[in-house]
Design a protein around this motif. Sequence first.
Motif, PDB file in Angstrom:
ATOM      1  N   ALA A  90      47.414  47.237   2.180  1.00 20.98           N
ATOM      2  CA  ALA A  90      47.316  46.703   1.650  1.00 20.98           C
ATOM      3  C   ALA A  90      47.002  46.754  -0.306  1.00 20.98           C
ATOM      4  N   ASN A  91      47.722  46.119  -0.560  1.00 23.76           N
ATOM      5  CA  ASN A  91      47.229  46.356  -2.176  1.00 23.76           C
ATOM      6  C   ASN A  91      46.297  46.537  -2.602  1.00 23.76           C
ATOM      7  N   ALA A  92      45.945  47.259  -3.707  1.00 25.19           N
ATOM      8  CA  ALA A  92      44.728  47.741  -3.739  1.00 25.19           C
ATOM      9  C   ALA A  92      43.910  46.752  -4.907  1.00 25.19           C
ATOM     10  N   VAL A  93      42.827  46.415  -4.605  1.00 26.79           N
ATOM     11  CA  VAL A  93      41.813  45.454  -5.870  1.00 26.79           C
ATOM     12  C   VAL A  93      42.230  45.090  -7.174  1.00 26.79           C
ATOM     13  N   PRO A  94      42.525  44.744  -8.173  1.00 31.42           N
ATOM     14  CA  PRO A  94      41.748  45.584 -10.281  1.00 31.42           C
ATOM     15  C   PRO A  94      40.825  45.712 -10.213  1.00 31.42           C
ATOM     16  N   MET A  95      40.750  46.581 -10.845  1.00 31.15           N
ATOM     17  CA  MET A  95      39.276  47.595 -11.124  1.00 31.15           C
ATOM     18  C   MET A  95      38.647  46.945 -12.619  1.00 31.15           C
ATOM     19  N   SER A  96      37.768  46.442 -13.157  1.00 25.72           N
ATOM     20  CA  SER A  96      37.419  46.725 -14.529  1.00 25.72           C
ATOM     21  C   SER A  96      36.302  47.735 -14.651  1.00 25.72           C
ATOM     22  N   LYS A  97      35.200  47.925 -15.691  1.00 22.25           N
ATOM     23  CA  LYS A  97      34.300  48.480 -16.343  1.00 22.25           C
ATOM     24  C   LYS A  97      33.050  47.607 -17.255  1.00 22.25           C
ATOM     25  N   THR A  98      31.998  47.483 -16.693  1.00 20.51           N
ATOM     26  CA  THR A  98      31.205  47.191 -17.395  1.00 20.51           C
ATOM     27  C   THR A  98      30.247  48.294 -18.169  1.00 20.51           C
ATOM     28  N   LEU A  99      29.800  48.019 -19.025  1.00 18.71           N
ATOM     29  CA  LEU A  99      29.216  49.292 -19.932  1.00 18.71           C
ATOM     30  C   LEU A  99      28.058  48.423 -20.852  1.00 18.71           C
ATOM     31  N   ILE A 100      27.066  49.531 -20.180  1.00 21.82           N
ATOM     32  CA  ILE A 100      25.617  49.183 -20.913  1.00 21.82           C
ATOM     33  C   ILE A 100      24.939  50.405 -22.098  1.00 21.82           C
ATOM     34  N   VAL A 101      25.114  50.613 -23.811  1.00 19.03           N
ATOM     35  CA  VAL A 101      24.671  51.400 -23.479  1.00 19.03           C
ATOM     36  C   VAL A 101      23.537  51.412 -24.496  1.00 19.03           C
ATOM     37  N   LEU A 102      22.013  52.158 -23.940  1.00 21.94           N
ATOM     38  CA  LEU A 102      21.182  51.461 -23.756  1.00 21.94           C
ATOM     39  C   LEU A 102      20.534  53.328 -25.919  1.00 21.94           C
ATOM     40  N   THR A 103      20.751  52.428 -26.745  1.00 20.30           N
ATOM     41  CA  THR A 103      20.535  53.107 -28.190  1.00 20.30           C
ATOM     42  C   THR A 103      18.913  53.569 -27.967  1.00 20.30           C
ATOM     43  N   LEU A 104      19.037  55.141 -28.052  1.00 20.12           N
ATOM     44  CA  LEU A 104      17.490  56.245 -28.351  1.00 20.12           C
ATOM     45  C   LEU A 104      17.451  56.693 -30.141  1.00 20.12           C
ATOM     46  N   ASP A 105      17.453  56.833 -29.904  1.00 19.94           N
ATOM     47  CA  ASP A 105      16.174  57.647 -31.349  1.00 19.94           C
ATOM     48  C   ASP A 105      16.317  58.707 -30.731  1.00 19.94           C
ATOM     49  N   SER A 106      16.817  59.471 -30.434  1.00 23.41           N
ATOM     50  CA  SER A 106      16.696  61.375 -29.920  1.00 23.41           C
ATOM     51  C   SER A 106      18.213  62.008 -30.275  1.00 23.41           C
ATOM     52  N   ASP A 107      18.033  63.381 -30.595  1.00 17.66           N
ATOM     53  CA  ASP A 107      19.196  63.786 -31.028  1.00 17.66           C
ATOM     54  C   ASP A 107      19.714  64.612 -29.489  1.00 17.66           C
ATOM     55  N   ASP A 108      18.482  64.828 -28.698  1.00 24.77           N
ATOM     56  CA  ASP A 108      18.459  65.162 -27.323  1.00 24.77           C
ATOM     57  C   ASP A 108      19.322  64.122 -25.828  1.00 24.77           C
ATOM     58  N   PRO A 109      19.517  64.897 -25.286  1.00 24.02           N
ATOM     59  CA  PRO A 109      19.457  63.353 -23.518  1.00 24.02           C
ATOM     60  C   PRO A 109      18.517  63.276 -23.156  1.00 24.02           C
ATOM     61  N   VAL A 110      17.974  62.315 -22.609  1.00 27.56           N
ATOM     62  CA  VAL A 110      16.440  61.992 -22.095  1.00 27.56           C
ATOM     63  C   VAL A 110      17.077  62.256 -20.961  1.00 27.56           C
ATOM     64  N   ALA A 111      15.844  62.706 -20.159  1.00 29.12           N
ATOM     65  CA  ALA A 111      15.850  62.786 -18.947  1.00 29.12           C
ATOM     66  C   ALA A 111      14.818  61.404 -17.859  1.00 29.12           C
ATOM     67  N   ILE A 112      15.823  61.167 -17.287  1.00 28.62           N
ATOM     68  CA  ILE A 112      16.415  59.882 -16.522  1.00 28.62           C
ATOM     69  C   ILE A 112      16.659  60.294 -15.359  1.00 28.62           C
ATOM     70  N   ARG A 113      16.313  59.275 -14.318  1.00 26.94           N
ATOM     71  CA  ARG A 113      16.770  59.124 -13.034  1.00 26.94           C
ATOM     72  C   ARG A 113      17.283  58.070 -12.317  1.00 26.94           C
ATOM     73  N   ALA A 114      18.239  57.685 -11.367  1.00 28.06           N
ATOM     74  CA  ALA A 114      19.153  56.338 -11.702  1.00 28.06           C
ATOM     75  C   ALA A 114      18.659  55.924  -9.849  1.00 28.06           C
ATOM     76  N   THR A 115      18.699  54.843  -9.613  1.00 30.08           N
ATOM     77  CA  THR A 115      18.034  54.934  -8.219  1.00 30.08           C
ATOM     78  C   THR A 115      18.740  53.104  -7.890  1.00 30.08           C
ATOM     79  N   SER A 116      19.887  53.689  -7.024  1.00 33.06           N
ATOM     80  CA  SER A 116      20.583  51.847  -6.320  1.00 33.06           C
ATOM     81  C   SER A 116      19.598  51.269  -5.583  1.00 33.06           C
ATOM     82  N   LEU A 117      19.261  49.583  -5.959  1.00 32.84           N
ATOM     83  CA  LEU A 117      18.471  48.887  -5.360  1.00 32.84           C
ATOM     84  C   LEU A 117      19.577  48.051  -4.368  1.00 32.84           C
ATOM     85  N   ALA A 118      18.988  47.975  -3.893  1.00 32.15           N
ATOM     86  CA  ALA A 118      19.625  47.382  -2.376  1.00 32.15           C
ATOM     87  C   ALA A 118      19.378  44.897  -2.791  1.00 32.15           C
ATOM     88  N   GLN A 119      18.046  45.295  -2.571  1.00 27.97           N
ATOM     89  CA  GLN A 119      17.897  43.680  -3.218  1.00 27.97           C
ATOM     90  C   GLN A 119      16.573  43.053  -3.214  1.00 27.97           C
TER      91      GLN A 119
END
Length: 155
Positions: free
Chosen positions: A26-55
């Motif tokens: 079957a033909n692949a579904v054309p995909m796209s991308k959405t970006l969310i940019v959270l602007t920080l006042d920091s010179d270093d990367p911030v520690a973050i933990r990402a988790t998927s939520l189901a419902q």
Amino acid sequence: MLRLLTVMAVVGLWSSPSHGWAAETANAVPMSKTLIVLTLDSDDPVAIRATSLAQPPGILLEFPLKRVVGSLPERSVVGQGVIQAIRTFYYRERAEGQSKRFIRSLHIGLSAPYAYRVRSQSGKIIVEIDHPASVRSAQVEVGLKGGTIIGDLQA
């Protein structure tokens, strides 16, 4: 030896293309991308933990080191395509002499459970959400022009 050759010939004939398996493509579904940019006042990367939520489907971004302060609204309704809402959860106590509150987590509500990637960079956290191109997409930047509403306190 003759018996082994006979078995190999029977197996070879049985698995030949005229009697073999067929695969449906079957033909692949054309995909796209959405970006969310959270602007920080920091010179270093911030520690973050990402988790998927189901419902309901979503992404939970947690700041475990309790170093991120901000003045984001507790609920921002986006309601456009992939992103439905962004909720900010704060620690209840404020640091002494601080007018801003510490952000415990951000909940990004999605219209469906999409694949995503989160990366922390100097001055921003970027969330990339992959979704079918048929779903409306937009780039969302959380911050103020000329200012920052999420800041990282140095340890």
